[in-house]
Design a protein around this motif. Structure first.
Motif, PDB file in Angstrom:
ATOM      1  N   LYS A 144       1.891  -2.736   4.683  1.00 20.90           N
ATOM      2  CA  LYS A 144       2.911  -3.703   5.080  1.00 20.90           C
ATOM      3  C   LYS A 144       3.458  -3.425   6.475  1.00 20.90           C
ATOM      4  CE  LYS A 144       6.558  -6.370   2.895  1.00 20.90           C
ATOM      5  NZ  LYS A 144       7.332  -6.563   1.647  1.00 20.90           N
ATOM      6  N   GLY A 160       0.336  -7.922   3.938  1.00 21.65           N
ATOM      7  CA  GLY A 160       0.863  -6.566   3.970  1.00 21.65           C
ATOM      8  C   GLY A 160       1.223  -6.128   2.561  1.00 21.65           C
ATOM      9  N   ASN A 162       2.329  -2.974  -0.364  1.00 28.33           N
ATOM     10  CA  ASN A 162       3.076  -1.713  -0.506  1.00 28.33           C
ATOM     11  C   ASN A 162       2.302  -0.643  -1.260  1.00 28.33           C
ATOM     12  OD1 ASN A 162       5.641  -2.494   0.758  1.00 28.33           O
ATOM     13  ND2 ASN A 162       5.803  -3.943  -0.937  1.00 28.33           N
ATOM     14  N   CYS A 180       1.542 -12.844   5.809  1.00 27.46           N
ATOM     15  CA  CYS A 180       2.539 -12.594   6.855  1.00 27.46           C
ATOM     16  C   CYS A 180       2.629 -13.808   7.775  1.00 27.46           C
ATOM     17  CB  CYS A 180       2.152 -11.344   7.649  1.00 27.46           C
ATOM     18  SG  CYS A 180       3.243 -10.979   9.030  1.00 27.46           S
TER      19      CYS A 180
END
Length: 502
Positions: A144, A160, A162, A180
């Motif tokens: 991310k 992105g 995690n 994004c």
């Protein structure tokens, strides 16, 4: 037997190359083997991936696993293969639905895994985004923290993520991640703030304006404390913002360097000022796996060598090729890499080691031999590649306290911008980059040609020096909005051509 293939990439120089992560899982004694010329960081991916996948399944590693990084022609370097290796193992082990297996074929995957399956940021996100664009895939998945940088390539879908479970759930349709959505702000403007802080030094300021307008290399000579370093920094601020294409190129280079990855687009031309103890490798790039050096990090910007004679002579001499060609070819045992190195070079020096040779107020403490050794560090062929030479005098007391003038700030920026635009419209490049054949096409009045011949005889100029004098003359003509090179342009350019003692 189960197999899977995931698209990833590997950094080579300043570019990313396509790498296919292939996995083969078969019955047999438990083993985890990575082939395809992996380096130590890639070998260690086995332990990171094992720990990360334990959060999802304990059964994957009870079989014989072979991971191949194809093609095998070049060494695979870095920890960013973790995500692609983990995903290929999950795919081959049946943890991805049929729709997900089709989806992963259209994406590129890069990212380093922590032991708890979280993703750590990587370097070179923009290079991987360029690779995804060249491979005509739909987009890429990466940590991310790198998503905004990768999204500078606006045509891609950039996700992105995690952690590994989040990616798995998204691919299987359990959750829906949004790509994004980031658009870089193109709002940088050149500044004259530092330039206006410099007291006096009218000739040096004029030379700085010419250097910026035409992209000419500059040599500043003078005693300590007269403003050489300040003027070099001012030149960087005077340069116009990078175009979108140039900004992406510069951002990619800096993202791949040892510096922190930038999530934003670099619009201000870079400024590099390496210390005089810098080695040749640090300056031009290299290493067992060639990496960009200071001249590449200064690409599209300014390379400032303060106290140039203090540098090792062999270090200075390696600048010859990039000054002429705007690029550097680095050859090592692992292969060859061509790095961009199109920069504006600024050299500064004192007249002698103590700094006061020729000073009317302070006595020089250097012997003739010491001065000669000092000036010999800068060879003739290197100085022949410099367009502008300026001696910066010690300031008078009245000049030190003079008020800063703001009235002509906008006029200077306007003149520089117009001169650069005129050059790009006329020849598609700045005057400093003109070839010999293009120089012959310049319009020069007959009286200026006669005066040029006299100057060539008087200063014993080489053909290269003559060409550089004509380039500077053309820049002066462009600043004055003149259609041809005239006598006054030739005379001003010749005044900025040579300094006694160097």
């Amino acid at each position: 037997m189960a197999q899977a293939k995931i698209l990833s990439g590997s950094i080579l120089g300043i570019n990313a190359l396509r790498v296919e992560v292939e996995v083969d899982i078969t019955r047999g004694l438990p083993a985890f083997i990575i082939v395809g010329l992996p380096d130590k960081a890639v070998e260690e991916a086995k332990e990171r991936v094992k720990s990360a996948l334990k959060t999802i399944s304990q059964e994957i590693f009870n079989k014989r696993i072979v991971v191949n990084l194809a093609p095998v022609q070049f060494k695979k370097v870095g920890s960013h293969f973790d995500l692609a290796i983990a995903l290929s193992l999950l795919s081959a082990s049946g943890y991805l639905r049929k729709e997900a297996l089709e989806k992963v074929k259209n994406f590129l995957f890069v990212g380093e895994l922590s032991l708890d399956a979280k993703l750590r940021p990587i370097k070179g996100a923009l290079a991987f985004a360029e690779l995804a664009c060249k491979q005509q895939v739909q987009g890429l998945f990466l940590p991310k923290e790198n998503a905004q940088e990768a999204k500078l390539i606006s045509s891609l879908e950039v996700y992105g993520i995690n952690n590994l479970k989040e990616l798995l759930d998204h691919l299987n349709g359990l959750i829906s991640l949004k790509p994004c959505d980031s658009h870089p702000a193109l709002n940088y403007q050149p500044s004259l703030e530092t330039f206006l802080e410099i007291k006096g030094q009218a000739l040096a300021k004029r030379a700085a304006i010419i250097a910026v307008a035409g992209g000419h290399h500059l040599f500043l000579l003078g005693p300590p404390g007269v403003g050489k370093t300040l003027l070099a920094k001012a030149i960087r601020e005077m340069l116009p913002p990078l175009s979108l294409k140039e900004a992406i190129e510069v951002t990619k280079i800096h993202s791949l360097s040892a510096e922190i990855s930038s999530p934003t687009l670099i619009l201000q031309p870079p400024f590099r000022a390496p210390h005089h103890t810098t080695s040749k490798i640090a300056l031009i790039g290299g290493g067992s796996h060639p990496k960009p050096g200071e001249i590449t990090l200064a690409h599209r910007g300014v390379l400032f060598l303060d106290e140039a004679p203090e540098f090792d002579k062999s270090v200075l001499e390696v600048l010859r090729q990039p000054l002429e060609e705007g690029q550097i070819l680095v050859s090592r045992a692992e292969g060859k890499e061509l790095f961009p190195a199109d920069f504006l070079l600024i050299l500064s020096a004192n007249p002698c080691p103590c700094g006061f040779y020729g000073d009317p107020q302070k006595e020089c403490r250097c012997t003739f031999k010491e001065r000669l050794k000092y000036t010999k560090k800068l060879s003739g062929p290197l100085l022949d590649r410099i367009d502008l030479f300026v001696y910066m005098q010690r300031l008078k007391s009245g000049e030190i306290f003079e008020e800063k003038r703001e009235d002509f700030k906008e006029e200077i920026i306007k003149k520089i911008t117009q001169a650069r635009e005129k050059q790009l419209q006329r020849q598609g490049k700045l005057n400093a980059k003109l070839s010999v054949s293009e120089i012959k096409k310049l319009k020069i009045e007959s009286r200026a040609v006669d005066r040029l011949k006299e100057i060539i005889e008087k200063l014993a100029l080489s053909p290269r020096a003559v060409h550089r004098l004509l380039k500077v003359s053309q820049t002066i003509a462009d600043l004055e909005e003149d259609s041809a090179i005239r006598v006054n342009h030739i005379l001003e350019a010749s005044q900025l051509r040579k300094i006694e003692g160097f």
